[in-house]
Design a protein around this motif. Structure first.
Motif, PDB file in Angstrom:
ATOM      1  N   ILE A  80       4.134   3.689   2.593  1.00  0.00           N
ATOM      2  CA  ILE A  80       5.517   3.213   2.435  1.00  0.00           C
ATOM      3  C   ILE A  80       6.120   3.867   1.197  1.00  0.00           C
ATOM      4  CG2 ILE A  80       6.968   1.141   2.113  1.00  0.00           C
ATOM      5  CD1 ILE A  80       4.085  -0.267   3.060  1.00  0.00           C
ATOM      6  N   GLU A  81       7.370   4.287   1.315  1.00  0.00           N
ATOM      7  CA  GLU A  81       8.047   4.840   0.137  1.00  0.00           C
ATOM      8  C   GLU A  81       9.302   4.022  -0.108  1.00  0.00           C
ATOM      9  OE1 GLU A  81       9.513   8.811   0.659  1.00  0.00           O
ATOM     10  OE2 GLU A  81      10.108   8.992  -1.434  1.00  0.00           O
ATOM     11  N   ASN A  82       9.501   3.542  -1.304  1.00  0.00           N
ATOM     12  CA  ASN A  82      10.801   2.939  -1.625  1.00  0.00           C
ATOM     13  C   ASN A  82      11.376   3.624  -2.859  1.00  0.00           C
ATOM     14  OD1 ASN A  82       9.704   1.697  -3.905  1.00  0.00           O
ATOM     15  ND2 ASN A  82       9.275  -0.218  -2.823  1.00  0.00           N
ATOM     16  N   SER A  83      12.500   3.119  -3.343  1.00  0.00           N
ATOM     17  CA  SER A  83      13.200   3.883  -4.375  1.00  0.00           C
ATOM     18  C   SER A  83      12.346   4.050  -5.644  1.00  0.00           C
ATOM     19  CB  SER A  83      14.532   3.211  -4.707  1.00  0.00           C
ATOM     20  OG  SER A  83      14.257   1.907  -5.158  1.00  0.00           O
ATOM     21  N   GLN A  84      11.499   3.113  -5.932  1.00  0.00           N
ATOM     22  CA  GLN A  84      10.756   3.150  -7.189  1.00  0.00           C
ATOM     23  C   GLN A  84       9.299   3.590  -7.061  1.00  0.00           C
ATOM     24  OE1 GLN A  84      11.801   2.737 -10.380  1.00  0.00           O
ATOM     25  NE2 GLN A  84      13.803   2.794  -9.381  1.00  0.00           N
ATOM     26  N   SER A  85       8.737   3.335  -5.869  1.00  0.00           N
ATOM     27  CA  SER A  85       7.283   3.549  -5.789  1.00  0.00           C
ATOM     28  C   SER A  85       6.804   4.032  -4.424  1.00  0.00           C
ATOM     29  CB  SER A  85       6.528   2.271  -6.130  1.00  0.00           C
ATOM     30  OG  SER A  85       7.357   1.180  -6.336  1.00  0.00           O
ATOM     31  N   PHE A  86       5.538   4.377  -4.422  1.00  0.00           N
ATOM     32  CA  PHE A  86       4.833   4.714  -3.184  1.00  0.00           C
ATOM     33  C   PHE A  86       3.781   3.637  -2.974  1.00  0.00           C
ATOM     34  CE2 PHE A  86       5.913   8.640  -5.458  1.00  0.00           C
ATOM     35  CZ  PHE A  86       6.909   9.085  -4.598  1.00  0.00           C
ATOM     36  N   LEU A  87       3.706   3.160  -1.737  1.00  0.00           N
ATOM     37  CA  LEU A  87       2.748   2.089  -1.478  1.00  0.00           C
ATOM     38  C   LEU A  87       1.785   2.474  -0.366  1.00  0.00           C
ATOM     39  CD1 LEU A  87       5.800   0.477  -1.916  1.00  0.00           C
ATOM     40  CD2 LEU A  87       4.116  -1.291  -2.296  1.00  0.00           C
ATOM     41  N   PHE A  88       0.574   2.017  -0.513  1.00  0.00           N
ATOM     42  CA  PHE A  88      -0.441   2.227   0.516  1.00  0.00           C
ATOM     43  C   PHE A  88      -1.004   0.842   0.851  1.00  0.00           C
ATOM     44  CE2 PHE A  88      -0.161   6.043  -1.925  1.00  0.00           C
ATOM     45  CZ  PHE A  88      -0.342   7.087  -1.020  1.00  0.00           C
ATOM     46  N   ARG A  89      -0.796   0.425   2.123  1.00  0.00           N
ATOM     47  CA  ARG A  89      -1.393  -0.858   2.516  1.00  0.00           C
ATOM     48  C   ARG A  89      -2.618  -0.564   3.367  1.00  0.00           C
ATOM     49  NH1 ARG A  89       2.118  -4.490   6.222  1.00  0.00           N
ATOM     50  NH2 ARG A  89       1.505  -2.848   7.666  1.00  0.00           N
ATOM     51  N   ILE A  90      -3.754  -0.980   2.907  1.00  0.00           N
ATOM     52  CA  ILE A  90      -5.005  -0.735   3.631  1.00  0.00           C
ATOM     53  C   ILE A  90      -5.430  -2.055   4.285  1.00  0.00           C
ATOM     54  CG2 ILE A  90      -7.443  -0.065   3.408  1.00  0.00           C
ATOM     55  CD1 ILE A  90      -5.214   1.280   0.829  1.00  0.00           C
ATOM     56  N   GLY A  92       2.252   0.826 -11.466  1.00  0.00           N
ATOM     57  CA  GLY A  92       1.992   0.296 -10.133  1.00  0.00           C
ATOM     58  C   GLY A  92       1.248  -1.011 -10.200  1.00  0.00           C
ATOM     59  N   ASP A  93       0.529  -1.278  -9.149  1.00  0.00           N
ATOM     60  CA  ASP A  93      -0.164  -2.556  -9.065  1.00  0.00           C
ATOM     61  C   ASP A  93      -1.184  -2.488  -7.939  1.00  0.00           C
ATOM     62  OD1 ASP A  93      -0.768  -5.171  -9.567  1.00  0.00           O
ATOM     63  OD2 ASP A  93       0.863  -5.981  -8.349  1.00  0.00           O
ATOM     64  N   LEU A  94      -2.106  -3.405  -7.966  1.00  0.00           N
ATOM     65  CA  LEU A  94      -3.054  -3.523  -6.861  1.00  0.00           C
ATOM     66  C   LEU A  94      -3.084  -4.995  -6.495  1.00  0.00           C
ATOM     67  CD1 LEU A  94      -5.103  -1.875  -5.214  1.00  0.00           C
ATOM     68  CD2 LEU A  94      -6.839  -2.561  -6.839  1.00  0.00           C
ATOM     69  N   ALA A  95      -2.715  -5.283  -5.229  1.00  0.00           N
ATOM     70  CA  ALA A  95      -2.685  -6.681  -4.805  1.00  0.00           C
ATOM     71  C   ALA A  95      -3.569  -6.834  -3.590  1.00  0.00           C
ATOM     72  CB  ALA A  95      -1.260  -7.097  -4.488  1.00  0.00           C
ATOM     73  N   GLN A 102      -8.804 -15.526   5.658  1.00  0.00           N
ATOM     74  CA  GLN A 102     -10.164 -15.969   5.988  1.00  0.00           C
ATOM     75  C   GLN A 102     -10.423 -15.906   7.496  1.00  0.00           C
ATOM     76  OE1 GLN A 102     -11.955 -16.562   3.278  1.00  0.00           O
ATOM     77  NE2 GLN A 102     -13.731 -16.534   4.623  1.00  0.00           N
ATOM     78  N   GLY A 103     -11.489 -15.276   7.878  1.00  0.00           N
ATOM     79  CA  GLY A 103     -11.845 -15.206   9.299  1.00  0.00           C
ATOM     80  C   GLY A 103     -11.108 -14.115  10.047  1.00  0.00           C
ATOM     81  N   TYR A 104     -10.217 -13.394   9.390  1.00  0.00           N
ATOM     82  CA  TYR A 104      -9.496 -12.310  10.076  1.00  0.00           C
ATOM     83  C   TYR A 104      -9.695 -10.960   9.373  1.00  0.00           C
ATOM     84  CZ  TYR A 104      -5.807  -9.630  12.297  1.00  0.00           C
ATOM     85  OH  TYR A 104      -5.114  -8.650  12.962  1.00  0.00           O
ATOM     86  N   GLY A 105      -9.113 -10.805   8.214  1.00  0.00           N
ATOM     87  CA  GLY A 105      -9.253  -9.512   7.531  1.00  0.00           C
ATOM     88  C   GLY A 105      -8.549  -9.503   6.188  1.00  0.00           C
ATOM     89  N   THR A 106      -8.448  -8.318   5.609  1.00  0.00           N
ATOM     90  CA  THR A 106      -7.877  -8.187   4.265  1.00  0.00           C
ATOM     91  C   THR A 106      -6.813  -7.095   4.243  1.00  0.00           C
ATOM     92  OG1 THR A 106     -10.057  -8.746   3.383  1.00  0.00           O
ATOM     93  CG2 THR A 106      -8.489  -7.815   1.834  1.00  0.00           C
ATOM     94  N   ASP A 107      -5.728  -7.357   3.532  1.00  0.00           N
ATOM     95  CA  ASP A 107      -4.725  -6.324   3.232  1.00  0.00           C
ATOM     96  C   ASP A 107      -4.813  -6.031   1.743  1.00  0.00           C
ATOM     97  OD1 ASP A 107      -3.779  -6.280   5.767  1.00  0.00           O
ATOM     98  OD2 ASP A 107      -1.812  -7.129   5.302  1.00  0.00           O
ATOM     99  N   VAL A 108      -5.040  -4.774   1.406  1.00  0.00           N
ATOM    100  CA  VAL A 108      -5.000  -4.393  -0.015  1.00  0.00           C
ATOM    101  C   VAL A 108      -3.777  -3.500  -0.181  1.00  0.00           C
ATOM    102  CG1 VAL A 108      -6.208  -3.195  -1.877  1.00  0.00           C
ATOM    103  CG2 VAL A 108      -7.504  -4.484  -0.207  1.00  0.00           C
ATOM    104  N   VAL A 109      -2.907  -3.832  -1.123  1.00  0.00           N
ATOM    105  CA  VAL A 109      -1.711  -3.007  -1.312  1.00  0.00           C
ATOM    106  C   VAL A 109      -1.785  -2.301  -2.664  1.00  0.00           C
ATOM    107  CG1 VAL A 109       0.805  -2.953  -1.382  1.00  0.00           C
ATOM    108  CG2 VAL A 109      -0.357  -4.560   0.139  1.00  0.00           C
ATOM    109  N   LEU A 110      -1.821  -0.987  -2.578  1.00  0.00           N
ATOM    110  CA  LEU A 110      -1.839  -0.166  -3.789  1.00  0.00           C
ATOM    111  C   LEU A 110      -0.436   0.372  -4.013  1.00  0.00           C
ATOM    112  CD1 LEU A 110      -3.203   1.664  -5.993  1.00  0.00           C
ATOM    113  CD2 LEU A 110      -3.576   3.338  -4.176  1.00  0.00           C
TER     114      LEU A 110
END
Ligand code: ADP
Ligand code: MG
Length: 484
Positions: free
Chosen positions: A330-340, A451-454, A459-467
């Motif tokens: 994802i690209e927005n005006s301020q940053s680049f994001l990677f959702r894994i 940036g940030d790492l969130a 639980q029981g499904y999966g994980t989203d990590v956003v860099l």
């Protein structure tokens, strides 16, 4: 009454109550807790008040840095820097001139001495049992050594002086200082195991030292790079004058990281094991300026967790094939994001310490044991190096021969620049060595680049990590490198 007489009898004949041939257990009187075999072999050495071979942690020196360090360099404020300042030195054209190169050299020499002094002061303010930890003491010695060498480097007046300075700076980046990163982490882990310092303060300290370390390395690398460019006739550049930042293709870096993960999974299980499908969506063709090694490191650590968890879940649930892993760019005006995103069932436990370097005592112990398995690390000490410096010709120093920084003789001119070698080595570590600090390290690096790492675990499904990584081109004037 009977009790009292019994007690008197014991006092009259104390020898009878215990075996005098036994050596007294002095650890009872030690300020710190007894050590067990999980800790570094050198730790007993540093249980003494002063490590015996130390040049800078001893009675003569430790408090005798008053004049040079505390009263002088540590009083001066570091200069926070932007990418623009880093590139342009005293005028705002993007042309590289002789004067700029020399000014840059002068600046880097002074700035590094000031920044090292600040960090030495910070380390000196820690409880002595923390600095005296085998790993922290290595870092302390190394910092003092760098401080002294930058401080004493002769004034830079000519292009030749500067070339010598660039060679000198490069050698500093490549010598035993490359071990500071693992030593910092191992020191933090040992302090957790031994209960020497509060966890939150330790995390703060480590983040601070690591951010400052990134800044210093960037400043030095950039200077070396512009010197290289000037000498080789390349006198103009787009973003900054050096070449440390490159245009990176998001897709290429994701695929590259996933290939490394796949190799790691095959090594861990077997060659023909079914692998998760990798889906890349969103701004698939995004290209952006970034520091290649940092991007590679971040994507790899995060993807590696996703692959690892996905494979475990695939086996645990006996699925037909592993669930896919999706990376959304994802690209927005301020940053680049990677959702894994993975579908590996989420985090197995609600661990609030997931961002911490030490985590729980048990985890710290496990991680430390794995660090100790990294070939070469536990036996290499800065003292070995300082001594071998005197005895061995500089081209073949044994301390370089460690898992974290193999010997590399690429010189200033010519070959491609290699940034942050220790980080690369951590990244290429074998799967056997689960160090347990991946997310904590990634947070420091993401945070460094605005940036940030969130992390969001279902639980029981999966994980989203956003860099999230700040867009450098939007931030060229911002004090990007101000993590002094
Ligand atoms: N995507 C994920 N799904 C499930 N658990 C995860 C995921 N990412 C990380 N974890 C858990 O968090 C722990 C810490 O991760 P990390 O900091 O990368 O250290 P390490 O991978 O070396 O253990 C992992 O051991 C794992 O239990
Ligand atoms: Mg990990």
């Amino acid at each position: 009454m009977r009790q009292l007489s019994c007690c008197c009898r014991q006092l009259r004949n104390p020898v009878a109550s215990f075996d005098i041939s036994r050596i007294p257990n002095f650890t009872k009187y030690s300020a710190v807790k007894p050590i067990n075999e999980d800790l570094a072999p050198h730790v007993c050495e540093t249980m003494k008040a002063f490590p015996s071979r130390s040049k800078h942690v001893n009675q003569q020196h430790y408090y005798h840095n008053w004049d040079v360090l505390i009263k002088s360099y540590a009083q001066r404020k570091p200069h926070p820097m932007s990418l623009t300042q880093l590139a342009q030195y005293y005028d705002d054209s993007t042309k590289l001139t002789k004067q700029k190169i020399i000014n840059s050299g002068k600046f880097v020499k002074e700035e590094l001495a000031i920044r090292m002094a600040q960090k030495l002061k910070l380390l000196q303010q820690l409880p002595f049992c923390v600095v005296n930890n085998f790993h922290f003491v290595q870092v302390y010695e190394s910092y003092y050594n760098i401080f002294e060498r930058f401080r004493k480097f002769p004034q830079i007046r000519t292009l030749e002086d500067n070339s010598k300075f660039a060679e000198f700076s490069t050698s500093i980046l490549r010598d035993f200082n490359t071990l500071n990163l693992p030593h910092l982490v191992m020191g933090a882990l040992e302090c957790t195991v031994l209960d020497l310092y509060p966890q939150d303060k330790m995390d703060e300290l480590l983040s601070d030292l690591m951010r400052a370390r990134i800044s210093r390395r960037l400043i030095v690398e950039e200077h070396v790079s512009i010197t290289q460019n000037y000498l080789s006739g390349k006198k103009e550049n787009k973003l900054v004058l050096g070449d440390i930042f490159q245009q990176c293709s998001a897709k290429d870096y994701i695929i590259d990281a996933s290939q490394l993960c796949q190799k790691f999974i095959r090594d861990m299980y077997f060659d023909n094991i079914a692998l998760p499908e990798l889906i890349i969506d969103g701004e698939v063709n995004l290209k952006f300026y970034f520091l290649p090694i940092h991007l590679r490191y971040l994507l790899y650590e995060i993807l590696r967790n996703a692959y690892e968890a996905t494979m475990k879940e695939y086996i645990r649930r006996g699925l037909q094939k592993p669930e896919a892993i999706t990376v959304t760019v994802i690209e927005n005006s301020q940053s680049f994001l990677f959702r894994i995103s993975d579908r590996a069932g989420g985090f197995p436990y609600n661990d609030r310490n997931i961002w911490s370097f030490g985590k729980s005592k048990e985890k710290a112990r496990e991680s430390l044991a794995n660090f100790h398995k990294l070939p070469g690390l536990q036996t290499v000490s800065i003292y070995d190096q300082l001594e071998s410096d005197l005895a061995v010709p500089s081209v073949n120093k044994p301390y370089l021969n460690t898992s974290l920084d193999p010997i590399d003789h690429s010189s200033l001119t010519g070959q491609e620049f290699k940034f942050e070698k220790p980080l690369m080595k951590l990244l290429e570590r074998s799967h056997r060595y689960k160090l347990g600090v991946g997310l904590a390290m990634c947070k420091v690096y993401a945070d460094y680049w605005n940036g940030d790492l969130a992390l969001h675990s279902i639980q029981g499904y999966g994980t989203d990590v956003v860099l999230k990584l700040g867009n450098l081109m939007n931030n060229v004037s911002k004090l990007q490198l101000d993590r002094v």
